[in-house]
Each structure stands twice: as C-alpha cells, then as structure tokens.
Scaffold this motif. Structure first.
Motif, PDB file in Angstrom:
ATOM      1  N   GLY A  45       0.791  -1.222   0.000  1.00  0.00           N
ATOM      2  CA  GLY A  45       0.000   0.000   0.000  1.00  0.00           C
ATOM      3  C   GLY A  45       0.822   1.270   0.000  1.00  0.00           C
ATOM      4  N   HIS A  46       0.219   2.337  -0.510  1.00  0.00           N
ATOM      5  CA  HIS A  46       0.799   3.674  -0.438  1.00  0.00           C
ATOM      6  C   HIS A  46       0.302   4.325   0.846  1.00  0.00           C
ATOM      7  N   HIS A  47       1.201   4.887   1.634  1.00  0.00           N
ATOM      8  CA  HIS A  47       0.802   5.401   2.946  1.00  0.00           C
ATOM      9  C   HIS A  47       0.151   6.772   2.877  1.00  0.00           C
ATOM     10  N   ASP A  48       0.420   7.559   1.853  1.00  0.00           N
ATOM     11  CA  ASP A  48      -0.035   8.949   1.840  1.00  0.00           C
ATOM     12  C   ASP A  48      -1.200   9.136   0.864  1.00  0.00           C
ATOM     13  N   PRO A  49      -2.366   9.584   1.342  1.00  0.00           N
ATOM     14  CA  PRO A  49      -3.528   9.718   0.452  1.00  0.00           C
ATOM     15  C   PRO A  49      -3.300  10.660  -0.718  1.00  0.00           C
ATOM     16  N   PHE A  50      -2.678  11.810  -0.462  1.00  0.00           N
ATOM     17  CA  PHE A  50      -2.473  12.778  -1.547  1.00  0.00           C
ATOM     18  C   PHE A  50      -1.562  12.203  -2.625  1.00  0.00           C
ATOM     19  N   THR A  51      -0.459  11.583  -2.200  1.00  0.00           N
ATOM     20  CA  THR A  51       0.472  10.991  -3.163  1.00  0.00           C
ATOM     21  C   THR A  51      -0.215   9.916  -3.995  1.00  0.00           C
ATOM     22  N   MET A 149      -8.653   2.751  -7.509  1.00  0.00           N
ATOM     23  CA  MET A 149      -7.222   2.562  -7.274  1.00  0.00           C
ATOM     24  C   MET A 149      -6.848   3.022  -5.866  1.00  0.00           C
ATOM     25  N   PHE A 150      -7.483   4.091  -5.428  1.00  0.00           N
ATOM     26  CA  PHE A 150      -7.227   4.589  -4.071  1.00  0.00           C
ATOM     27  C   PHE A 150      -7.697   3.571  -3.026  1.00  0.00           C
ATOM     28  N   LEU A 151      -8.878   3.016  -3.233  1.00  0.00           N
ATOM     29  CA  LEU A 151      -9.374   2.001  -2.296  1.00  0.00           C
ATOM     30  C   LEU A 151      -8.405   0.826  -2.206  1.00  0.00           C
ATOM     31  N   ILE A 152      -7.833   0.440  -3.337  1.00  0.00           N
ATOM     32  CA  ILE A 152      -6.931  -0.712  -3.368  1.00  0.00           C
ATOM     33  C   ILE A 152      -5.592  -0.370  -2.743  1.00  0.00           C
ATOM     34  N   PHE A 153      -4.982   0.734  -3.169  1.00  0.00           N
ATOM     35  CA  PHE A 153      -3.579   0.983  -2.832  1.00  0.00           C
ATOM     36  C   PHE A 153      -3.357   1.842  -1.593  1.00  0.00           C
ATOM     37  N   ASN A 154      -4.373   2.575  -1.170  1.00  0.00           N
ATOM     38  CA  ASN A 154      -4.206   3.352   0.061  1.00  0.00           C
ATOM     39  C   ASN A 154      -4.990   2.743   1.210  1.00  0.00           C
ATOM     40  N   LEU A 155      -6.261   2.461   0.999  1.00  0.00           N
ATOM     41  CA  LEU A 155      -7.087   1.907   2.068  1.00  0.00           C
ATOM     42  C   LEU A 155      -7.019   0.385   2.143  1.00  0.00           C
ATOM     43  N   LEU A 156      -6.387  -0.240   1.153  1.00  0.00           N
ATOM     44  CA  LEU A 156      -6.201  -1.700   1.132  1.00  0.00           C
ATOM     45  C   LEU A 156      -7.521  -2.454   1.285  1.00  0.00           C
TER      46      LEU A 156
END
Length: 215
Positions: A45-51, A149-156
């Motif tokens: 996962g990506h830790h930063d929502p904005f990034t 993509m955000f749901l997958i990579f940030n919120l897992l």
C-alpha cells in the motif's frame, strides 16, 4: 491503462492476504495456477492519500512506463509531493513534467482540496467503499477508476473490482477466455467466484501481465 503499481509502497502483507490466497486457489482453477507463480509477493500500500491520488491522476490513460517517467519528473519538481509544494510549483512546471493541460489542472485542484481540508481523510477508514468513491469523485479528474485505485492501494480494501481498468479486463481475457474479447458482464461473472477478495484476484491478474511492478 494500469498505473505503475507498487511505486513508493510501504507496509507489510495486508491482513486478509494469506486467507484470500487460500480461498481463491480453492474456488478458482485459474487462480490455483496463477497465485503460486508469485510466491510471497503481495499488494503493497501507499501510505499517503495525496500521493496516491496524484499518482493515479498521472497514470490516467497512459501506459505504466509513460506514467512512471512523468511521476519521476514530478517528484523532481515536488520532492515531498505535498499539496502546498504542488501549488507553489504552478501549472508551467507541472506541464514540463509531461502532464497534459487537463492533468495539470486536476493535480492543482486535488492539491487545493487537500490544502484547504475539503476532503475528510481521517474518516475514510470508517466509510464503506461506495461512500469513499462518492467523496473522491467530487474532485476534478477523479473518476470511479481513480477512486477504486485509491481504495486498493491506500485503504487496502479487499473486495474492489475496477471494471474500468484495462489491465483487469486484459488479464481476464488472457487467463479465462484464451485472449478473446471480454465484456463487463463477462468480467462480473468471472469475479463472482472471487468475493470477498476481488482486490486480491485483480492484483494477481495484473501480475500475470506485468510480473514485476514498475518502479
């Protein structure tokens, strides 16, 4: 096109990953063959929502390699990829990174939303998938695909099925239909067997097309 997945990835194995692998291999003969090919690799996962959101905008409608090149240039302009830094860079510097006029506008609007706290990042963990998608798609340039993509990579989130993702459709076509064209209804039918771990199955189909994530 699928964005460069796993860039700047952090964290360990998602808590559901091992159970999901076992369930998918048990239920689905294609997954039973595919999953073991990638050993201990897993979604990171990506830790930063904005990034994460900025990266998704950069990756819209281009290949992973093109997106990766533009992203590296963007990080040269804004090393921290922070909203204030992006706004300070301005449209000319962002365009020089290889971004279209529209993508430049989208990233500046995203930065403005975050800088002025018009998104509720602290609440997203408590919101269901569709509620997060509804909030994110109020930002210019963020459609359903980017929100997924955000749901997958940030919120897992474990059960996302991004039907607008060409990589998912291509992965289903190659692995389940011998390369024949695949409709959204075909994809939904195949994915019914993956619930509640559609994210995991999607990730393995991405890997089947691109075994090593683009950095």
């Amino acid at each position: 096109m699928v964005i460069a997945k796993d860039n700047e990835a952090v964290g360990g194995v998602p808590p559901y990953w091992e159970e999901a692998k076992l369930e998918l291999m048990k239920r689905d003969r294609i997954m039973n063959k595919l999953i073991p090919q990638f050993g201990d690799l897993h979604l990171r996962g990506h830790h930063d929502p904005f990034t994460t959101l900025a990266r998704s905008i950069v990756g819209q409608q281009v290949t992973a390699k093109v997106a990766d090149a533009a992203w590296k240039k963007l990080l040269a302009v804004s090393p921290k990829c922070a909203p204030a830094q992006i706004i300070k860079a301005g449209p000319e510097q962002l365009a020089a990174c290889g971004l279209s006029k529209r993508k430049t506008e989208y990233i500046l609007d995203l930065a403005d939303h975050f800088k002025n706290k018009r998104v509720h990042t602290a609440q997203w963990d408590q919101m269901d998938d569709e509620a997060v998608i509804a909030e994110l798609t109020q930002i210019r340039g963020i459609g359903r695909w980017t929100a997924e993509m955000f749901l997958i990579f940030n919120l897992l989130r474990p059960n996302v099925l991004p039907l607008d993702d060409p990589g998912l459709i291509q992965g289903i076509s190659q692995n389940y239909f011998s390369g024949e064209p695949v409709s959204r209804s075909d994809a939904r039918e195949v994915s019914a067997n993956w619930e509640p771990y559609r994210t995991v199955a999607t990730w393995y189909l991405w890997r089947s097309l691109d075994p090593v994530a683009v950095e």
